[in-house]
Write a protein that holds these residues in place. Structure first.
Motif, short mmCIF file in Angstrom:
data_model
loop_
_atom_site.label_atom_id
_atom_site.label_comp_id
_atom_site.label_asym_id
_atom_site.label_seq_id
_atom_site.Cartn_x
_atom_site.Cartn_y
_atom_site.Cartn_z
N ARG A 99 0.84 -1.20 0.00
CA ARG A 99 0.00 0.00 0.00
C ARG A 99 0.87 1.25 0.00
O ARG A 99 0.60 2.21 -0.74
CB ARG A 99 -0.92 -0.02 1.21
CG ARG A 99 -1.95 1.11 1.22
CD ARG A 99 -3.03 0.85 2.25
NE ARG A 99 -3.98 1.95 2.30
CZ ARG A 99 -5.11 1.94 3.02
NH1 ARG A 99 -5.40 0.86 3.76
NH2 ARG A 99 -5.92 2.97 3.02
N HIS A 102 2.29 2.30 -3.32
CA HIS A 102 1.38 3.00 -4.22
C HIS A 102 1.03 4.40 -3.73
O HIS A 102 0.64 5.24 -4.54
CB HIS A 102 0.08 2.20 -4.38
CG HIS A 102 0.19 1.04 -5.31
ND1 HIS A 102 -0.37 1.04 -6.56
CD2 HIS A 102 0.80 -0.15 -5.17
CE1 HIS A 102 -0.10 -0.12 -7.16
NE2 HIS A 102 0.61 -0.86 -6.33
N HIS A 115 4.33 -1.96 -12.62
CA HIS A 115 3.03 -1.64 -13.21
C HIS A 115 3.14 -1.07 -14.62
O HIS A 115 2.13 -0.74 -15.24
CB HIS A 115 2.27 -0.66 -12.32
CG HIS A 115 1.69 -1.31 -11.10
ND1 HIS A 115 0.39 -1.74 -11.02
CD2 HIS A 115 2.26 -1.62 -9.91
CE1 HIS A 115 0.17 -2.28 -9.84
NE2 HIS A 115 1.30 -2.23 -9.14
N ASN A 184 -5.72 -13.88 -2.59
CA ASN A 184 -5.40 -13.01 -3.73
C ASN A 184 -5.39 -13.90 -4.96
O ASN A 184 -4.61 -14.86 -5.04
CB ASN A 184 -4.03 -12.35 -3.52
CG ASN A 184 -3.75 -11.26 -4.52
OD1 ASN A 184 -4.65 -10.81 -5.24
ND2 ASN A 184 -2.51 -10.82 -4.58
N HIS A 189 -5.97 -9.63 -8.74
CA HIS A 189 -4.71 -8.99 -9.11
C HIS A 189 -4.81 -8.27 -10.46
O HIS A 189 -4.07 -7.32 -10.70
CB HIS A 189 -3.58 -10.01 -9.13
CG HIS A 189 -2.24 -9.40 -8.84
ND1 HIS A 189 -1.95 -8.75 -7.66
CD2 HIS A 189 -1.11 -9.32 -9.59
CE1 HIS A 189 -0.71 -8.31 -7.69
NE2 HIS A 189 -0.18 -8.62 -8.86
N HIS A 192 -5.74 -4.95 -9.50
CA HIS A 192 -4.60 -4.23 -8.94
C HIS A 192 -3.71 -3.63 -10.03
O HIS A 192 -3.15 -2.55 -9.86
CB HIS A 192 -3.77 -5.17 -8.07
CG HIS A 192 -2.54 -4.53 -7.52
ND1 HIS A 192 -2.59 -3.59 -6.51
CD2 HIS A 192 -1.22 -4.66 -7.84
CE1 HIS A 192 -1.37 -3.18 -6.23
NE2 HIS A 192 -0.52 -3.80 -7.02
N ASP A 201 -5.41 1.84 -6.90
CA ASP A 201 -5.06 1.72 -5.47
C ASP A 201 -5.95 0.71 -4.76
O ASP A 201 -6.62 1.03 -3.76
CB ASP A 201 -5.15 3.09 -4.79
CG ASP A 201 -4.14 4.08 -5.36
OD1 ASP A 201 -3.12 3.63 -5.90
OD2 ASP A 201 -4.38 5.30 -5.26
N ASN A 203 -6.50 -3.79 -3.83
CA ASN A 203 -6.06 -5.20 -3.82
C ASN A 203 -4.55 -5.33 -3.65
O ASN A 203 -3.84 -5.78 -4.54
CB ASN A 203 -6.54 -5.91 -5.09
CG ASN A 203 -8.06 -5.87 -5.22
OD1 ASN A 203 -8.76 -5.36 -4.35
ND2 ASN A 203 -8.56 -6.40 -6.31
N TYR A 204 -4.08 -4.96 -2.46
CA TYR A 204 -2.65 -4.95 -2.17
C TYR A 204 -2.13 -6.27 -1.61
O TYR A 204 -0.94 -6.40 -1.37
CB TYR A 204 -2.34 -3.85 -1.16
CG TYR A 204 -2.64 -2.45 -1.61
CD1 TYR A 204 -1.93 -1.87 -2.65
CD2 TYR A 204 -3.62 -1.68 -0.97
CE1 TYR A 204 -2.19 -0.57 -3.06
CE2 TYR A 204 -3.87 -0.39 -1.36
CZ TYR A 204 -3.16 0.17 -2.41
OH TYR A 204 -3.42 1.46 -2.80
N ASP A 212 -7.18 -6.42 2.62
CA ASP A 212 -7.86 -5.46 1.74
C ASP A 212 -9.31 -5.31 2.14
O ASP A 212 -9.85 -4.20 2.15
CB ASP A 212 -7.75 -5.90 0.29
CG ASP A 212 -6.36 -5.67 -0.29
OD1 ASP A 212 -6.04 -4.51 -0.58
OD2 ASP A 212 -5.60 -6.64 -0.41
N TYR A 218 -10.36 -3.29 -1.02
CA TYR A 218 -10.71 -4.36 -1.97
C TYR A 218 -11.66 -3.83 -3.05
O TYR A 218 -12.60 -3.09 -2.76
CB TYR A 218 -11.39 -5.53 -1.25
CG TYR A 218 -11.87 -6.59 -2.21
CD1 TYR A 218 -10.97 -7.45 -2.82
CD2 TYR A 218 -13.23 -6.73 -2.52
CE1 TYR A 218 -11.39 -8.42 -3.72
CE2 TYR A 218 -13.66 -7.70 -3.41
CZ TYR A 218 -12.74 -8.53 -4.01
OH TYR A 218 -13.17 -9.48 -4.91
#
Length: 296
Positions: A99, A102, A115, A184, A189, A192, A201, A203-204, A212, A218
């Motif tokens: 988190r 990001h 990313h 997850n 993902h 994400h 920002d 689904n970490y 999440d 989430y």
């Protein structure tokens, strides 16, 4: 050659082969749909990280060593309860590391490399950026060492956590029913990695998605909102150095142009897109603009 190094080589070869097989399948299913240059950039990133790992440039190792001498307890992985404690503890701190990566621009400058692909494939999983060791993100797991888990055990558990995430970077696996509530998954993902405003920002989690859900980050994948992969401002470069360092260059430029020292330092810790003049393009600012547009 040590047994650990041999295992690392075997695992690396295995994931490269699996990623290559996925690439061939995607290319066969829809010729021209797979961007090979994206995959080669990911391979170049992996190769660079393997070389940089040989250099003693990280700050986590000496910190871990010192914290280990100050530990509260010594926890041996001698039973089910200690394995569960390590697993849940690692997941908790991974969530906050991810988190922060990001939401804090200093960390995002490295994490943005992961990313940057404009397609989501298994090769995306091993594009992680060359500057992780310099930013000290491994320090997020220091509390586990202070609690009493040996540093090498924490790092081994982190490696397994990241290995689990390899299979999440694909568009070929659909939603997995009730597992979406706990784990997850590729579906979680995909969200994400999406640059859609509604998906930013989110689904970490590493292996689990429960943190999440607990902390309100989430987002489910929705059929009516197909994922668009890559950065909000897509990166089109085929130069590995540009890929690795462009975010740092942008950060340096913005800090130099800041009106004062406080604003320059704030750029390091505020979310990507923040600016001191009020014209921020953070996730929150973009969503506020979208909501205002809908109201008008």
């Amino acid at each position: 050659m040590s047994q650990i190094v041999l295992i690392q080589i075997i695992v690396t070869v295995a994931i490269l082969c699996i990623a290559f097989a996925e690439a061939l399948f995607l290319q066969h299913r829809k010729p021209g749909s797979f961007d090979w240059s994206e995959a080669w950039l990911s391979v170049a990133d992996m190769a660079g990280r393997r070389l940089l790992a040989l250099l003693p440039i990280g700050i986590a190792t000496p910190v871990f060593s010192w914290v280990w001498t100050q530990r509260l307890f010594t926890i041996e992985l001698s039973g089910f309860a200690t394995f569960v404690l390590l697993f849940l503890g690692l997941e908790f701190f991974y969530y906050w590391y991810h988190r922060a990566s990001h939401r804090i621009r200093f960390f995002w400058a490295t994490h943005a490399v992961h990313h940057s692909p404009n397609q989501l494939t298994l090769s995306t999983s091993f594009r992680l950026g060359w500057t992780n060791k310099l930013t000290g993100t491994t320090l997020f797991y220091t509390p586990l060492v202070y609690l009493g888990f040996e540093p090498k055990v924490v790092l081994a558990a982190l490696s397994l956590n990241l290995l689990y995430q390899f299979w999440l970077h694909t568009t070929l696996i659909p939603k997995l029913g009730w597992l979406e509530w706990v784990l997850n998954t590729p579906s979680a993902h995909r969200v994400h990695h999406a640059s859609n405003l509604d998906y930013l920002d989110a689904n970490y989690g590493g292996v689990l998605i429960i943190f999440d859900r607990l902390f309100g980050t989430y987002r489910p994948e929705r059929l009516e909102e197909p994922c668009i992969y890559g950065l909000v401002k897509p990166m089109r470069t085929r130069n590995v150095l540009t890929m690795e360092f462009s975010q740092w260059a942008d950060l340096y430029r913005d800090m130099r142009q800041a009106p004062n020292i406080r604003s320059a330092l704030m750029l390091l810790i505020m979310p990507p897109g923040w600016s001191s003049d009020g014209n921020s393009l953070t996730t929150e600012a973009l969503r506020a603009k979208q909501s205002q547009a809908h109201l008008t």
